[in-house]
Scaffold this motif. Structure first.
Motif, PDB file in Angstrom:
ATOM      1  N   UNK A  19       0.811  -1.214   0.000  1.00  0.00           N
ATOM      2  CA  UNK A  19       0.000   0.000   0.000  1.00  0.00           C
ATOM      3  C   UNK A  19       0.838   1.256   0.000  1.00  0.00           C
ATOM      4  N   UNK A  20       0.380   2.247   0.751  1.00  0.00           N
ATOM      5  CA  UNK A  20       1.018   3.557   0.776  1.00  0.00           C
ATOM      6  C   UNK A  20       1.640   3.830   2.135  1.00  0.00           C
ATOM      7  N   UNK A  21       2.929   4.164   2.114  1.00  0.00           N
ATOM      8  CA  UNK A  21       3.652   4.504   3.337  1.00  0.00           C
ATOM      9  C   UNK A  21       3.777   6.022   3.384  1.00  0.00           C
ATOM     10  N   UNK A  22       2.912   6.633   4.181  1.00  0.00           N
ATOM     11  CA  UNK A  22       2.859   8.091   4.233  1.00  0.00           C
ATOM     12  C   UNK A  22       2.765   8.564   5.681  1.00  0.00           C
ATOM     13  N   UNK A  23       2.435   9.819   5.884  1.00  0.00           N
ATOM     14  CA  UNK A  23       2.383  10.379   7.237  1.00  0.00           C
ATOM     15  C   UNK A  23       1.315   9.706   8.094  1.00  0.00           C
ATOM     16  N   UNK A  24       0.269   9.207   7.479  1.00  0.00           N
ATOM     17  CA  UNK A  24      -0.806   8.537   8.220  1.00  0.00           C
ATOM     18  C   UNK A  24      -0.380   7.136   8.661  1.00  0.00           C
ATOM     19  N   UNK A  50       4.597  -1.971  -2.599  1.00  0.00           N
ATOM     20  CA  UNK A  50       4.511  -0.609  -2.070  1.00  0.00           C
ATOM     21  C   UNK A  50       4.126   0.337  -3.205  1.00  0.00           C
ATOM     22  N   UNK A  51       3.021   1.032  -3.025  1.00  0.00           N
ATOM     23  CA  UNK A  51       2.526   1.920  -4.076  1.00  0.00           C
ATOM     24  C   UNK A  51       3.134   3.319  -4.005  1.00  0.00           C
ATOM     25  N   UNK A  52       3.503   3.730  -2.789  1.00  0.00           N
ATOM     26  CA  UNK A  52       3.954   5.109  -2.599  1.00  0.00           C
ATOM     27  C   UNK A  52       4.712   5.207  -1.287  1.00  0.00           C
ATOM     28  N   UNK A  53       5.759   6.008  -1.261  1.00  0.00           N
ATOM     29  CA  UNK A  53       6.462   6.288  -0.007  1.00  0.00           C
ATOM     30  C   UNK A  53       6.678   7.796   0.092  1.00  0.00           C
ATOM     31  N   UNK A  54       6.217   8.359   1.196  1.00  0.00           N
ATOM     32  CA  UNK A  54       6.354   9.796   1.455  1.00  0.00           C
ATOM     33  C   UNK A  54       7.548  10.039   2.366  1.00  0.00           C
ATOM     34  N   UNK A  55       7.840  11.295   2.615  1.00  0.00           N
ATOM     35  CA  UNK A  55       8.996  11.646   3.448  1.00  0.00           C
ATOM     36  C   UNK A  55       8.889  11.050   4.852  1.00  0.00           C
ATOM     37  N   UNK A  56       7.697  10.946   5.395  1.00  0.00           N
ATOM     38  CA  UNK A  56       7.529  10.347   6.724  1.00  0.00           C
ATOM     39  C   UNK A  56       7.955   8.878   6.706  1.00  0.00           C
ATOM     40  N   UNK A  57       7.652   8.181   5.637  1.00  0.00           N
ATOM     41  CA  UNK A  57       8.077   6.788   5.497  1.00  0.00           C
ATOM     42  C   UNK A  57       9.577   6.674   5.311  1.00  0.00           C
ATOM     43  N   UNK A  58      10.153   7.576   4.541  1.00  0.00           N
ATOM     44  CA  UNK A  58      11.605   7.584   4.350  1.00  0.00           C
ATOM     45  C   UNK A  58      12.328   7.825   5.669  1.00  0.00           C
ATOM     46  N   UNK A  59      11.747   8.662   6.502  1.00  0.00           N
ATOM     47  CA  UNK A  59      12.335   8.952   7.806  1.00  0.00           C
ATOM     48  C   UNK A  59      12.390   7.682   8.673  1.00  0.00           C
ATOM     49  N   UNK A  60      11.327   6.895   8.650  1.00  0.00           N
ATOM     50  CA  UNK A  60      11.305   5.648   9.420  1.00  0.00           C
ATOM     51  C   UNK A  60      12.326   4.655   8.854  1.00  0.00           C
ATOM     52  N   UNK A  61      12.422   4.573   7.541  1.00  0.00           N
ATOM     53  CA  UNK A  61      13.404   3.685   6.909  1.00  0.00           C
ATOM     54  C   UNK A  61      14.820   4.094   7.316  1.00  0.00           C
ATOM     55  N   UNK A  62      15.084   5.387   7.328  1.00  0.00           N
ATOM     56  CA  UNK A  62      16.392   5.886   7.748  1.00  0.00           C
ATOM     57  C   UNK A  62      16.665   5.553   9.218  1.00  0.00           C
TER      58      UNK A  62
END
Length: 100
Positions: A19-24, A50-62
């Motif tokens: 799905x979508x990894x975003x701020x929500x 994964x359909x989409x990754x936002x900056x909030x998701x990138x932060x968790x990955x980091x």
């Protein structure tokens, strides 16, 4: 909608992000991923669904990468599509993330 499918093989775990990894959804992802990361030596995130990754998701990955490597554990990404790869390149994350 976002979900995580976990596949464990000994001390190795693959988390398929769906799905979508975003701020929500990033807080849910962070809680689950860090809980799993404490019990494994190798963690791989599978981006195939994964359909989409936002900056909030990138932060968790980091954060996951930093935590895993600081503990001497392995962290990698697989099945990263071209669009997501561009985002990772543009943000400089490809310089240190292991992407297979």
């Amino acid at each position: 909608m976002f979900s995580i499918d976990k596949k464990a093989n000994g001390d190795s775990v693959i988390l398929s992000l769906i799905g979508k990894l975003n701020s929500v959804t990033s807080n849910e992802f962070k809680e689950q991923a860090f809980s799993i990361a404490t019990d494994c030596k190798e963690l791989c995130l599978d981006f195939l669904q994964l359909q989409y990754v936002a900056s909030a998701g990138l932060r968790v990955i980091l954060e996951l990468h930093k935590t895993m490597t600081a503990e001497g554990k392995s962290f990698s990404l697989i099945n990263v599509d071209d669009g997501t790869m561009e985002i990772l390149k543009d943000t400089g994350l490809t310089r240190f993330l292991v992407i297979k």
